[in-house]
Write a protein that holds these residues in place. Structure first.
Motif, PDB file in Angstrom:
ATOM      1  N   GLY A   5       0.832  -1.192   0.000  1.00  0.00           N
ATOM      2  CA  GLY A   5       0.000   0.000   0.000  1.00  0.00           C
ATOM      3  C   GLY A   5       0.869   1.246   0.000  1.00  0.00           C
ATOM      4  O   GLY A   5       1.898   1.301   0.677  1.00  0.00           O
ATOM      5  N   LYS A   6       0.463   2.243  -0.799  1.00  0.00           N
ATOM      6  CA  LYS A   6       1.196   3.505  -0.842  1.00  0.00           C
ATOM      7  C   LYS A   6       0.215   4.623  -1.170  1.00  0.00           C
ATOM      8  O   LYS A   6      -0.540   4.527  -2.143  1.00  0.00           O
ATOM      9  N   ARG A   7       0.230   5.650  -0.325  1.00  0.00           N
ATOM     10  CA  ARG A   7      -0.627   6.801  -0.593  1.00  0.00           C
ATOM     11  C   ARG A   7       0.189   8.076  -0.545  1.00  0.00           C
ATOM     12  O   ARG A   7       1.234   8.157   0.111  1.00  0.00           O
ATOM     13  N   PHE A   8      -0.303   9.073  -1.279  1.00  0.00           N
ATOM     14  CA  PHE A   8       0.290  10.408  -1.269  1.00  0.00           C
ATOM     15  C   PHE A   8      -0.816  11.367  -0.829  1.00  0.00           C
ATOM     16  O   PHE A   8      -1.686  11.731  -1.625  1.00  0.00           O
ATOM     17  N   GLY A   9      -0.793  11.746   0.453  1.00  0.00           N
ATOM     18  CA  GLY A   9      -1.894  12.532   0.984  1.00  0.00           C
ATOM     19  C   GLY A   9      -3.186  11.729   0.884  1.00  0.00           C
ATOM     20  O   GLY A   9      -3.243  10.567   1.281  1.00  0.00           O
ATOM     21  N   PRO A  10      -4.235  12.322   0.319  1.00  0.00           N
ATOM     22  CA  PRO A  10      -5.512  11.599   0.207  1.00  0.00           C
ATOM     23  C   PRO A  10      -5.558  10.616  -0.954  1.00  0.00           C
ATOM     24  O   PRO A  10      -6.498   9.832  -1.065  1.00  0.00           O
ATOM     25  N   VAL A  11      -4.556  10.648  -1.827  1.00  0.00           N
ATOM     26  CA  VAL A  11      -4.567   9.819  -3.035  1.00  0.00           C
ATOM     27  C   VAL A  11      -3.936   8.459  -2.744  1.00  0.00           C
ATOM     28  O   VAL A  11      -2.784   8.378  -2.298  1.00  0.00           O
ATOM     29  N   ILE A  12      -4.695   7.393  -2.977  1.00  0.00           N
ATOM     30  CA  ILE A  12      -4.189   6.036  -2.794  1.00  0.00           C
ATOM     31  C   ILE A  12      -3.607   5.574  -4.131  1.00  0.00           C
ATOM     32  O   ILE A  12      -4.337   5.328  -5.089  1.00  0.00           O
ATOM     33  N   ALA A  13      -2.284   5.472  -4.199  1.00  0.00           N
ATOM     34  CA  ALA A  13      -1.623   5.071  -5.439  1.00  0.00           C
ATOM     35  C   ALA A  13      -1.580   3.561  -5.580  1.00  0.00           C
ATOM     36  O   ALA A  13      -1.736   3.024  -6.693  1.00  0.00           O
ATOM     37  N   GLY A  46      -0.974   3.283 -11.158  1.00  0.00           N
ATOM     38  CA  GLY A  46      -0.203   2.918  -9.986  1.00  0.00           C
ATOM     39  C   GLY A  46       0.959   1.988 -10.265  1.00  0.00           C
ATOM     40  O   GLY A  46       1.659   1.548  -9.348  1.00  0.00           O
ATOM     41  N   LYS A  47       1.218   1.699 -11.556  1.00  0.00           N
ATOM     42  CA  LYS A  47       2.275   0.752 -11.916  1.00  0.00           C
ATOM     43  C   LYS A  47       3.649   1.269 -11.508  1.00  0.00           C
ATOM     44  O   LYS A  47       4.425   0.561 -10.855  1.00  0.00           O
ATOM     45  N   SER A  48       3.969   2.492 -11.929  1.00  0.00           N
ATOM     46  CA  SER A  48       5.307   3.030 -11.648  1.00  0.00           C
ATOM     47  C   SER A  48       5.518   3.245 -10.156  1.00  0.00           C
ATOM     48  O   SER A  48       6.621   3.031  -9.640  1.00  0.00           O
ATOM     49  N   THR A  49       4.474   3.661  -9.445  1.00  0.00           N
ATOM     50  CA  THR A  49       4.590   3.808  -7.991  1.00  0.00           C
ATOM     51  C   THR A  49       4.964   2.478  -7.347  1.00  0.00           C
ATOM     52  O   THR A  49       5.849   2.406  -6.488  1.00  0.00           O
ATOM     53  N   LEU A  50       4.304   1.409  -7.791  1.00  0.00           N
ATOM     54  CA  LEU A  50       4.591   0.087  -7.242  1.00  0.00           C
ATOM     55  C   LEU A  50       6.041  -0.306  -7.490  1.00  0.00           C
ATOM     56  O   LEU A  50       6.715  -0.843  -6.598  1.00  0.00           O
ATOM     57  N   GLY A  73       2.559  -3.577   3.797  1.00  0.00           N
ATOM     58  CA  GLY A  73       2.918  -4.707   2.954  1.00  0.00           C
ATOM     59  C   GLY A  73       4.366  -5.126   3.083  1.00  0.00           C
ATOM     60  O   GLY A  73       5.167  -4.513   3.816  1.00  0.00           O
ATOM     61  N   GLN A  74       4.705  -6.192   2.342  1.00  0.00           N
ATOM     62  CA  GLN A  74       6.028  -6.801   2.409  1.00  0.00           C
ATOM     63  C   GLN A  74       6.574  -7.060   1.008  1.00  0.00           C
ATOM     64  O   GLN A  74       5.822  -7.331   0.063  1.00  0.00           O
ATOM     65  N   ILE A  75       7.912  -7.005   0.899  1.00  0.00           N
ATOM     66  CA  ILE A  75       8.635  -7.454  -0.288  1.00  0.00           C
ATOM     67  C   ILE A  75       9.442  -8.683   0.109  1.00  0.00           C
ATOM     68  O   ILE A  75      10.149  -8.658   1.122  1.00  0.00           O
ATOM     69  N   GLY A  90      -4.971   1.805  -8.892  1.00  0.00           N
ATOM     70  CA  GLY A  90      -4.199   1.392  -7.732  1.00  0.00           C
ATOM     71  C   GLY A  90      -4.454  -0.005  -7.231  1.00  0.00           C
ATOM     72  O   GLY A  90      -3.821  -0.433  -6.264  1.00  0.00           O
ATOM     73  N   LYS A  91      -5.376  -0.730  -7.878  1.00  0.00           N
ATOM     74  CA  LYS A  91      -5.702  -2.074  -7.429  1.00  0.00           C
ATOM     75  C   LYS A  91      -5.438  -3.093  -8.533  1.00  0.00           C
ATOM     76  O   LYS A  91      -5.565  -2.778  -9.718  1.00  0.00           O
ATOM     77  N   VAL A  92      -5.100  -4.313  -8.130  1.00  0.00           N
ATOM     78  CA  VAL A  92      -5.054  -5.416  -9.074  1.00  0.00           C
ATOM     79  C   VAL A  92      -6.498  -5.825  -9.369  1.00  0.00           C
ATOM     80  O   VAL A  92      -7.246  -6.200  -8.454  1.00  0.00           O
ATOM     81  N   VAL A  93      -6.883  -5.729 -10.645  1.00  0.00           N
ATOM     82  CA  VAL A  93      -8.261  -6.055 -11.020  1.00  0.00           C
ATOM     83  C   VAL A  93      -8.354  -7.389 -11.734  1.00  0.00           C
ATOM     84  O   VAL A  93      -9.451  -7.848 -12.056  1.00  0.00           O
ATOM     85  N   GLY A  94      -7.212  -8.024 -12.002  1.00  0.00           N
ATOM     86  CA  GLY A  94      -7.268  -9.334 -12.631  1.00  0.00           C
ATOM     87  C   GLY A  94      -5.938  -9.735 -13.220  1.00  0.00           C
ATOM     88  O   GLY A  94      -4.978  -8.952 -13.262  1.00  0.00           O
TER      89      GLY A  94
END
Length: 512
Positions: free
Chosen positions: A9-17, A40-44, A57-59, A215-219
C-alpha cells in the motif's frame, strides 16, 4: 530469483496510489504489469526499487522478507530498474555510465577505467549488444542508450529487472530488438517486470499479465487474451479499439510549410528545411521517435517559437513568425503535448480553463460574466463527457483523462482554421483515447485540416490520411496509412523511403 509483493500500500496525501497489491514473479518469467498512466504501476515499481517506502505490505526475495532504505539496497539484493526516462549523463562514456556508483578501483584510490570498459564488453558480448565502451552517451541513438541502462543493471548482477515503459522512445524495430533481449534474459533466469500500456507489446512478450486499475489489481490474464478483452479489463467497460474512419476526399490546401528551419535555444538546427502541406478534410500524421523536431514544428505553427528560415502559409496568407494571439485569432487551435505545462492552469476552475484562449467572448465590458462562463462550461462538459463534481472545481482535481478532455474540448469548441494535435492522448486511459480519436475524426469529416503529432505508431496509422516521417528535424518521406509498419519503423530510424521498402521487401516482409 522469485519476487513476491504482499499487500503493498502507498498513498500520497488523500490519493491512494497502491491499494493492497499482491504480485508474484517467478524466476525466468516475463511478467507484464498492464495499466494506463496513473494506474499505480510506476509507484509500485518505485516501492520495489527502494525509491518509495511502502505504507503497508512486504517485499520478499526467494521467500525472505527485505526492506530497502533506498535504491542502493535494492541493487545490492539483485533488483535493477530501467526507468522510462533514462538516468544517464550525456557527457559520460558508456563505460563511465555503467560503472557510476560502483566504480572498480585500483591503487591509490583511482578508478580502474580498463576494468569498467571490460565490464561493458563482457555483458554486451553475453547478450549480443554492440556497445562501444568509449562512445559518449549523447552520441548514441535512444535504442543504444536503453541498452546501456540494461547493461548497467546487469553488471550489478540484477536477478530481477524492472523495465518501466521502455518502448516509449523506440522505433518498431528497436522495440522488437528489446523484446528479443528480454526473452534471452528470461531464458538465462532473470525475472522481468515489464510495465506498459501498449496492448500489442503485451501479447507479444508476456508469460503472465497482471492488470492494475486505479491502484488495485483487477485481474490477471494470459498472453492469448485478445486486445479488446485486455482493454476492457484496464478500463472497466468494452472499448472500440479500431474505430471507423470514413473515406473522404480531401479539399484544397489550407496549410503550406515551405523549407522551414527552426533553431532551439542553444542554436542547434532542430527542424531542418521541412516542407509539407495539409488539405481540408485531412489528417496528416507526423510520425517519429520523440525528439526529432516534432515539438518545435508544432510550436512554430502556433507562434510560440520563431522560424529561422522558410515560410508558413495558412489559406495562402504568410503567417510566419506572427504572434500567438494572431494565430489564435486566425483559428489555429493547439492541443499541447504536455497538458499540465502548456494546456491548463491547475489552480483555476474547469470553467475558467475552458475559455483560456477565448475569454473575451465571455466578458461584459471588462468583467467575465459568471452566468455565461458556467453555462458554456456545463454544456461543454456534457458534450465531451467530462467526469467531474462541478465546473467550478479546480481542473487539477480531475483525473488525467478528464483534464485532457477539457483541453480537447476547449480547442475543438471554437472555429477551427487549423488544428495541431500534439500527443493528444498521452497519459489517458483507453476509454478516453477512444473518445478523443472520435472527436478528431469528426473534425476531419467536418472539413477541418489537422496536423497530428504522435509517438504512438498505432495512433498515427489509425487516424492519418497521409503520414510524414521526421528524423533529426528532416522529413524522411511521405506515405499512406496502409504502409507496412516495418517500413515506417525504418524511416523513423532515418532510412529513406525507397531504401526502407527495398530492405523490407528484400527480406520477404520479415524483420531481421
Amino acid at each position: 530469483m522469485k519476487l513476491e509483493l504482499r499487500g503493498i500500500g502507498k498513498r500520497f496525501g488523500p490519493v491512494i496510489a497502491n491499494d493492497n497489491i499482491d504480485l508474484v514473479v517467478e524466476p525466468g518469467e516475463i511478467h507484464v504489469l498492464l495499466g494506463e498512466n496513473g494506474a499505480g504501476k510506476s509507484t509500485l515499481m518505485n516501492v520495489l526499487y527502494g525509491l518509495y517506502k511502502p505504507d503497508s505490505g512486504q517485499i520478499l526475495l526467494d521467500g525472505e522478507p527485505v526492506v530497502f532504505a533506498g535504491p542502493g539496497d535494492a541493487v545490492d539484493r539483485g533488483v535493477g530498474m530501467v526507468h522510462q526516462h533514462f538516468m544517464l549523463i550525456p557527457v559520460f562514456t558508456v563505460a563511465e555510465s555503467v560503472a557510476l556508483g560502483h566504480e572498480p578501483m585500483k591503487g591509490a584510490g583511482l578508478i580502474d577505467f580498463q576494468q569498467a570498459r571490460q565490464m561493458v564488453l563482457d555483458v554486451s558480448n553475453r547478450f549480443g549488444f554492440s556497445l562501444d565502451p568509449d562512445a559518449l552517451i549523447e552520441d548514441l541513438p535512444v535504442g543504444a542508450q536503453q541498452q546501456v541502462e540494461i547493461v548497467k543493471a546487469l553488471s550489478r548482477d540484477a536477478k530481477v529487472l524492472i523495465l518501466d515503459e521502455p518502448t516509449s522512445v523506440l522505433t518498431p524495430q528497436e522495440t522488437d530488438e528489446l523484446m528479443a533481449i528480454m526473452r534471452q534474459l528470461a531464458d538465462d533466469g532473470t525475472s522481468i517486470i515489464f510495465i506498459t500500456h501498449k496492448l500489442r507489446e503485451v501479447r507479444a512478450v508476456a508469460d503472465r499479465i497482471t492488470i492494475i486499475r486505479r491502484g488495485k489489481v483487477v485481474g490477471t490474464a494470459e498472453p492469448s487474451t485478445s486486445e479488446a478483452d485486455l482493454a476492457a479489463a484496464m478500463v472497466g467497460r468494452p472499448v472500440d479499439l479500431k474505430g471507423v474512419r470514413s473515406a473522404i476526399e480531401p479539399g484544397d490546401v489550407v496549410l503550406e510549410i515551405d523549407n522551414l528551419s527552426v533553431l532551439n535555444e542553444t542554436g542547434q538546427l532542430v527542424v531542418d528545411h521541412a516542407s509539407m502541406n495539409v488539405r481540408a478534410s485531412e489528417i496528416v500524421g507526423i510520425a517519429g521517435v520523440q525528439g526529432n523536431g516534432q515539438t518545435e514544428l508544432a510550436q512554430v505553427l502556433l507562434g510560440v517559437e520563431n522560424a529561422e528560415g522558410g515560410r508558413i502559409r495558412l489559406h495562402g496568407k504568410d503567417i510566419t513568425n506572427m504572434s500567438v494571439r494572431s494565430h489564435i485569432d486566425g483559428g489555429v487551435r493547439f492541443i499541447p503535448e504536455d497538458r499540465t505545462v502548456d494546456g491548463m492552469v491547475k489552480e483555476m476552475s474547469v470553467a475558467e480553463n475552458l475559455i483560456l484562449n477565448t475569454y473575451r467572448h465571455f466578458a461584459d465590458r471588462k468583467t467575465i460574466s459568471p452566468e455565461k462562463l458556467n453555462a458554456h462550461a456545463n454544456a461543454t462538459v456534457e458534450t465531451y463527457d467530462v467526469r467531474l463534481g462541478s465546473v467550478t472545481d479546480p481542473i487539477g482535481t480531475l483525473s488525467g483523462g478528464n483534464q485532457q478532455k477539457v483541453v480537447v474540448a476547449r480547442e475543438l469548441g471554437n472555429d477551427i482554421t487549423l488544428l495541431v494535435a500534439n500527443q493528444p492522448t498521452r497519459g489517458v486511459d483507453v476509454g478516453s483515447i477512444e473518445f478523443i480519436h472520435a472527436q478528431l475524426v469528426a473534425q476531419r469529416d467536418a472539413g477541418k485540416p489537422i496536423v497530428l503529432i504522435s509517438s504512438e505508431l498505432d495512433e498515427i496509422l489509425k487516424l492519418s490520411d497521409r503520414i510524414v516521417v521526421m528524423y533529426r528535424g528532416r522529413i524522411v518521406g511521405e506515405v499512406g496509412p496502409d504502409t507496412d509498419r516495418d517500413i515506417l519503423g525504418l524511416m523513423m530510424a532515418g532510412v529513406p523511403l525507397d531504401e526502407a521498402i527495398e530492405a523490407v521487401e528484400g527480406n520477404g516482409g520479415k524483420r531481421d
